[in-house]
Motif scaffolding. Structure first.
Motif, PDB file in Angstrom:
ATOM      1  N   LEU A  85      -3.736  -1.535  90.882  1.00  0.00           N
ATOM      2  CA  LEU A  85      -2.745  -1.658  91.937  1.00  0.00           C
ATOM      3  C   LEU A  85      -1.430  -2.158  91.370  1.00  0.00           C
ATOM      4  CD1 LEU A  85      -4.792  -3.230  94.881  1.00  0.00           C
ATOM      5  CD2 LEU A  85      -3.957  -0.886  94.696  1.00  0.00           C
ATOM      6  N   LYS A  86      -0.336  -1.564  91.822  1.00  0.00           N
ATOM      7  CA  LYS A  86       1.005  -1.990  91.416  1.00  0.00           C
ATOM      8  C   LYS A  86       1.605  -2.777  92.577  1.00  0.00           C
ATOM      9  CE  LYS A  86       4.651  -1.915  88.671  1.00  0.00           C
ATOM     10  NZ  LYS A  86       5.491  -2.860  89.414  1.00  0.00           N
ATOM     11  N   ARG A  87       1.525  -4.083  92.494  1.00  0.00           N
ATOM     12  CA  ARG A  87       1.958  -4.934  93.605  1.00  0.00           C
ATOM     13  C   ARG A  87       3.462  -5.201  93.559  1.00  0.00           C
ATOM     14  NH1 ARG A  87      -2.775  -9.592  92.990  1.00  0.00           N
ATOM     15  NH2 ARG A  87      -4.551  -8.155  92.982  1.00  0.00           N
ATOM     16  N   ASN A  88       3.965  -5.707  94.684  1.00  0.00           N
ATOM     17  CA  ASN A  88       5.346  -6.180  94.681  1.00  0.00           C
ATOM     18  C   ASN A  88       5.431  -7.492  93.899  1.00  0.00           C
ATOM     19  OD1 ASN A  88       4.621  -8.332  96.475  1.00  0.00           O
ATOM     20  ND2 ASN A  88       4.816  -6.936  98.212  1.00  0.00           N
ATOM     21  N   SER A  89       6.576  -8.128  93.903  1.00  0.00           N
ATOM     22  CA  SER A  89       6.794  -9.303  93.042  1.00  0.00           C
ATOM     23  C   SER A  89       6.366 -10.623  93.663  1.00  0.00           C
ATOM     24  CB  SER A  89       8.276  -9.376  92.643  1.00  0.00           C
ATOM     25  OG  SER A  89       8.645  -8.235  91.898  1.00  0.00           O
ATOM     26  N   GLY A  90       5.883 -10.641  94.884  1.00  0.00           N
ATOM     27  CA  GLY A  90       5.406 -11.878  95.511  1.00  0.00           C
ATOM     28  C   GLY A  90       5.875 -11.955  96.966  1.00  0.00           C
ATOM     29  N   VAL A  91       5.661 -13.117  97.652  1.00  0.00           N
ATOM     30  CA  VAL A  91       5.210 -14.345  97.032  1.00  0.00           C
ATOM     31  C   VAL A  91       3.758 -14.676  97.363  1.00  0.00           C
ATOM     32  CG1 VAL A  91       7.531 -15.326  96.947  1.00  0.00           C
ATOM     33  CG2 VAL A  91       6.136 -15.686  98.976  1.00  0.00           C
ATOM     34  N   CYS A  92       3.132 -13.863  98.210  1.00  0.00           N
ATOM     35  CA  CYS A  92       1.726 -14.065  98.539  1.00  0.00           C
ATOM     36  C   CYS A  92       0.872 -13.350  97.493  1.00  0.00           C
ATOM     37  CB  CYS A  92       1.412 -13.528  99.931  1.00  0.00           C
ATOM     38  SG  CYS A  92       2.334 -14.358 101.253  1.00  0.00           S
ATOM     39  N   GLU A  93      -0.131 -14.025  96.938  1.00  0.00           N
ATOM     40  CA  GLU A  93      -0.871 -13.459  95.819  1.00  0.00           C
ATOM     41  C   GLU A  93      -2.006 -12.543  96.249  1.00  0.00           C
ATOM     42  OE1 GLU A  93      -2.127 -16.576  93.247  1.00  0.00           O
ATOM     43  OE2 GLU A  93      -0.099 -17.011  92.518  1.00  0.00           O
ATOM     44  N   ASP A  94      -2.677 -12.865  97.351  1.00  0.00           N
ATOM     45  CA  ASP A  94      -3.878 -12.125  97.723  1.00  0.00           C
ATOM     46  C   ASP A  94      -3.663 -11.117  98.837  1.00  0.00           C
ATOM     47  OD1 ASP A  94      -5.363 -13.589  95.858  1.00  0.00           O
ATOM     48  OD2 ASP A  94      -5.690 -15.219  97.285  1.00  0.00           O
ATOM     49  N   VAL A  95      -2.515 -11.139  99.483  1.00  0.00           N
ATOM     50  CA  VAL A  95      -2.214 -10.221 100.585  1.00  0.00           C
ATOM     51  C   VAL A  95      -0.746  -9.806 100.497  1.00  0.00           C
ATOM     52  CG1 VAL A  95      -3.959 -11.098 102.192  1.00  0.00           C
ATOM     53  CG2 VAL A  95      -1.722 -12.199 102.092  1.00  0.00           C
ATOM     54  N   LEU A  96      -0.353  -8.868 101.345  1.00  0.00           N
ATOM     55  CA  LEU A  96       1.049  -8.435 101.458  1.00  0.00           C
ATOM     56  C   LEU A  96       1.591  -7.914 100.129  1.00  0.00           C
ATOM     57  CD1 LEU A  96       2.382 -11.390 103.661  1.00  0.00           C
ATOM     58  CD2 LEU A  96       1.560  -9.156 104.433  1.00  0.00           C
ATOM     59  N   TRP A  97       0.869  -6.971  99.534  1.00  0.00           N
ATOM     60  CA  TRP A  97       1.253  -6.410  98.242  1.00  0.00           C
ATOM     61  C   TRP A  97       2.166  -5.201  98.364  1.00  0.00           C
ATOM     62  CZ3 TRP A  97      -4.562  -6.020  96.547  1.00  0.00           C
ATOM     63  CH2 TRP A  97      -5.077  -7.311  96.342  1.00  0.00           C
ATOM     64  N   GLN A  98       2.409  -4.710  99.572  1.00  0.00           N
ATOM     65  CA  GLN A  98       3.040  -3.413  99.760  1.00  0.00           C
ATOM     66  C   GLN A  98       4.473  -3.347  99.252  1.00  0.00           C
ATOM     67  OE1 GLN A  98       2.040  -5.496 102.222  1.00  0.00           O
ATOM     68  NE2 GLN A  98       3.572  -5.631 103.837  1.00  0.00           N
ATOM     69  N   TYR A  99       4.928  -2.110  98.983  1.00  0.00           N
ATOM     70  CA  TYR A  99       6.327  -1.851  98.664  1.00  0.00           C
ATOM     71  C   TYR A  99       7.143  -1.674  99.941  1.00  0.00           C
ATOM     72  CZ  TYR A  99       6.252  -1.458  93.562  1.00  0.00           C
ATOM     73  OH  TYR A  99       6.195  -1.740  92.221  1.00  0.00           O
ATOM     74  N   TYR A 100       6.569  -0.944 100.901  1.00  0.00           N
ATOM     75  CA  TYR A 100       7.176  -0.777 102.217  1.00  0.00           C
ATOM     76  C   TYR A 100       6.113  -1.010 103.270  1.00  0.00           C
ATOM     77  CZ  TYR A 100      11.396   1.536 100.332  1.00  0.00           C
ATOM     78  OH  TYR A 100      12.570   1.827  99.676  1.00  0.00           O
ATOM     79  N   GLY A 101       6.538  -1.496 104.435  1.00  0.00           N
ATOM     80  CA  GLY A 101       5.607  -1.685 105.540  1.00  0.00           C
ATOM     81  C   GLY A 101       6.341  -2.111 106.802  1.00  0.00           C
ATOM     82  N   LEU A 102       6.030  -1.462 107.909  1.00  0.00           N
ATOM     83  CA  LEU A 102       6.625  -1.795 109.196  1.00  0.00           C
ATOM     84  C   LEU A 102       5.580  -1.607 110.280  1.00  0.00           C
ATOM     85  CD1 LEU A 102      10.110  -0.023 108.872  1.00  0.00           C
ATOM     86  CD2 LEU A 102       9.719  -2.483 108.912  1.00  0.00           C
ATOM     87  N   GLY A 103       5.970  -1.855 111.529  1.00  0.00           N
ATOM     88  CA  GLY A 103       5.072  -1.677 112.659  1.00  0.00           C
ATOM     89  C   GLY A 103       5.764  -0.934 113.778  1.00  0.00           C
ATOM     90  N   SER A 104       5.712  -1.501 114.986  1.00  0.00           N
ATOM     91  CA  SER A 104       6.299  -0.836 116.149  1.00  0.00           C
ATOM     92  C   SER A 104       7.794  -0.618 115.994  1.00  0.00           C
ATOM     93  CB  SER A 104       6.029  -1.657 117.416  1.00  0.00           C
ATOM     94  OG  SER A 104       6.749  -2.883 117.384  1.00  0.00           O
ATOM     95  N   GLU A 105       8.438  -1.413 115.146  1.00  0.00           N
ATOM     96  CA  GLU A 105       9.894  -1.348 114.978  1.00  0.00           C
ATOM     97  C   GLU A 105      10.342  -0.225 114.051  1.00  0.00           C
ATOM     98  OE1 GLU A 105       8.635  -4.158 111.573  1.00  0.00           O
ATOM     99  OE2 GLU A 105       7.875  -3.405 113.476  1.00  0.00           O
ATOM    100  N   THR A 106       9.412   0.579 113.570  1.00  0.00           N
ATOM    101  CA  THR A 106       9.700   1.501 112.470  1.00  0.00           C
ATOM    102  C   THR A 106      10.787   2.525 112.766  1.00  0.00           C
ATOM    103  OG1 THR A 106       8.655   2.984 110.852  1.00  0.00           O
ATOM    104  CG2 THR A 106       7.858   3.129 113.119  1.00  0.00           C
ATOM    105  N   ARG A 107      10.925   2.978 114.019  1.00  0.00           N
ATOM    106  CA  ARG A 107      11.892   4.041 114.310  1.00  0.00           C
ATOM    107  C   ARG A 107      13.345   3.567 114.235  1.00  0.00           C
ATOM    108  NH1 ARG A 107       7.794   5.802 118.427  1.00  0.00           N
ATOM    109  NH2 ARG A 107       7.017   7.823 117.713  1.00  0.00           N
ATOM    110  N   HIS A 108      13.577   2.286 114.440  1.00  0.00           N
ATOM    111  CA  HIS A 108      14.957   1.793 114.496  1.00  0.00           C
ATOM    112  C   HIS A 108      15.175   0.595 113.579  1.00  0.00           C
ATOM    113  CE1 HIS A 108      15.785   4.590 117.666  1.00  0.00           C
ATOM    114  NE2 HIS A 108      14.873   4.061 118.458  1.00  0.00           N
ATOM    115  N   THR A 109      14.552   0.633 112.407  1.00  0.00           N
ATOM    116  CA  THR A 109      14.770  -0.408 111.408  1.00  0.00           C
ATOM    117  C   THR A 109      15.214   0.246 110.109  1.00  0.00           C
ATOM    118  OG1 THR A 109      13.098  -1.853 112.392  1.00  0.00           O
ATOM    119  CG2 THR A 109      13.723  -2.312 110.114  1.00  0.00           C
TER     120      THR A 109
END
Length: 462
Positions: free
Chosen positions: A150-174
């Motif tokens: 896995l190629k993780r992002n640079s931090g700061v959570c070590e065991d979760v939240l590794w994504q490069y991009y990620g959104l939710g309901s706000e995705t259409r207007h962010t």
């Protein structure tokens, strides 16, 4: 105000009004923070301009073409996922369609569509989140011990939240556009490996359910679950969140509702440039307001990702003070210039912010709530989060600096499984200096940002 992982409001180093975000007025969907000190007010001025310039609508790739024909864009479809009324799909797809080569990512935009390509509104299918992340797969015949890295992002959570991009309901207007001259570097794998990408899509069908908000907040009683997806018992104190709305769970339905299955897709558009010396690389960091490790004197991060907002007390309700303020501190490993930032919140969120160790406001990200029924404007849902575009040198942070993360929610009612994340892009000073000294790099010294009112990207050049 409360610190991360504290179940009730607490008073600490911060004054509550320093972190309060005013509730929305009927005349505007943009929420503006205010401060109790002159220093904070001065710090707010450039950020309020940034918020004004933040994009609240998807950007056309042609409008972002500040580098001419070098900028490329392509739209893809995820594999299909099937949803019945009230059901949940939380699927992971490996080796998805994605641009290949040594590239600089400039944006990633997405939305849920049906089999005809029509956008699906949130009140029918709630997009809890989507995540994309690269990984390295061993090429055949190389005999490498690690088949997948896995190629993780640079931090700061070590065991979760590794994504490069990620959104939710706000995705259409962010806005996700990475300003020039910056880019997210991809496609430079180790010897014997090739880069691939995986996608996670978590969607909840709320057609015909008894409580739409309760279903999207993953309330355990509505899903009638007592164990998580791995068969482990769920503690009785855990009333809602990701543990209760995993793949193939079912939210409570109204009696007699009839509705058939739907085949849906995540449609995503990637914009990129070929990597070159003209691009300044940026590092991805994701902060989580639930991480209480630093406040508790611990060295390892403890990101819980989600938390619960308790209903406002009668005393606070009488004072019209029904705002839950969650505050924590997290350490940024490597400093530099923050050039982009945005928050992520769930329904009930009224703003998130990131502050420097000296109290400077680095970025305030505010939600926009829909007012109608059409896709992208669904009443009661967060349909956009403002993004901060910060000119070089205006939001500089040091190596190892402790940043303050703030997440504000309305506590007019209880909210389960909410999030208070903050995503930033940091250009390390060494990379910026090397790029500045590179010959024949005049065009690369432009700083671009989107303007929501026009849908174009402005470029400021030296």
């Amino acid at each position: 105000m409360r610190a991360a992982a504290q179940p009730h409001y607490t008073r600490g180093h911060f004054v509550a009004s320093d972190w309060y975000v005013s509730p929305p007025s009927s005349s505007s969907s943009l929420l503006l923070p205010f401060a109790s000190s002159d220093t904070m007010k001065m710090a707010l001025l450039p950020v309020l301009l940034v918020i004004f310039l933040s994009a609240h609508a998807p950007l056309q790739s042609e409008a972002l073409n500040v580098r001419g024909p070098r900028l490329k864009s392509k739209t893809f479809l995820s594999p299909p996922f099937l949803l019945n009324p009230g059901s949940v799909s939380n699927k992971f797809y490996y080796d998805i369609d994605f641009p290949r080569g040594h590239l600089a990512l400039k944006s990633f935009d997405a939305e849920v569509v049906d089999e005809n390509g029509a956008p699906v509104p949130l009140h029918e299918t709630y997009l809890h989140h989507w995540l994309v992340e690269p990984y390295y797969a061993a090429k055949s015949g190389h005999g490498l011990p690690e088949k997948r890295i896995l190629k993780r992002n640079s931090g700061v959570c070590e065991d979760v939240l590794w994504q490069y991009y990620g959104l939710g309901s706000e995705t259409r207007h962010t806005a996700t556009w990475v300003p020039d001259p910056y880019g997210i570097e991809i496609g430079n794998p180790p010897e014997g490996y090739e880069e691939k990408w995986f996608l996670n899509v978590h969607a909840i069908d709320t057609r015909g359910v008894t409580d739409k908000l309760g279903c999207v907040e993953c309330r355990c009683d509505l899903y009638n679950v007592t164990v998580d997806e791995y068969g482990r018992s769920i503690d009785e104190s855990y009333t809602g969140g990701l543990y209760c709305c995993y793949d193939q769970t079912q939210c409570r339905m109204k009696e007699g509702f009839n509705g058939g299955p739907r085949e849906l897709f995540l449609r995503y558009t990637v914009t990129w440039l070929a990597w070159s010396d003209a691009v300044v690389p940026v590092k991805i960091y994701i902060f989580d307001v639930t991480d209480s490790a630093l406040l508790e004197g611990k060295t390892e991060p403890a990101c819980k990702v989600e938390y619960q907002v308790e209903e406002c007390s009668s005393e606070n309700r009488a004072k019209n003070d029904c705002v839950d303020v969650m505050v924590t501190k997290q350490v940024l490993p490597r400093g530099g210039d923050i050039v982009f930032g945005k928050g992520h919140q769930h329904p009930g969120g009224i703003g998130a912010s990131l502050h420097a160790q000296d109290g400077r406001l680095l970025c305030a990200s505010m939600p926009t709530y829909g007012t109608g029924t059409e896709a992208g404007n669904e009443a009661g849902y967060i349909v956009g989060m403002s993004s901060c575009y910060l000119a070089p040198g205006t939001a500089t942070v040091r190596d190892g600096e402790a940043l303050t993360v703030v997440s504000n929610y309305s506590s007019e009612r209880r909210h389960d499984g909410v999030m208070g994340l903050f995503y930033i892009l940091v250009a390390e000073h060494q990379a910026e200096q090397q790029q500045h000294l590179a010959p024949n790099n005049r065009q690369a010294l432009c700083f671009s940002f989107p303007v929501s009112s026009t849908g174009i990207a402005l470029a400021l050049c030296q």
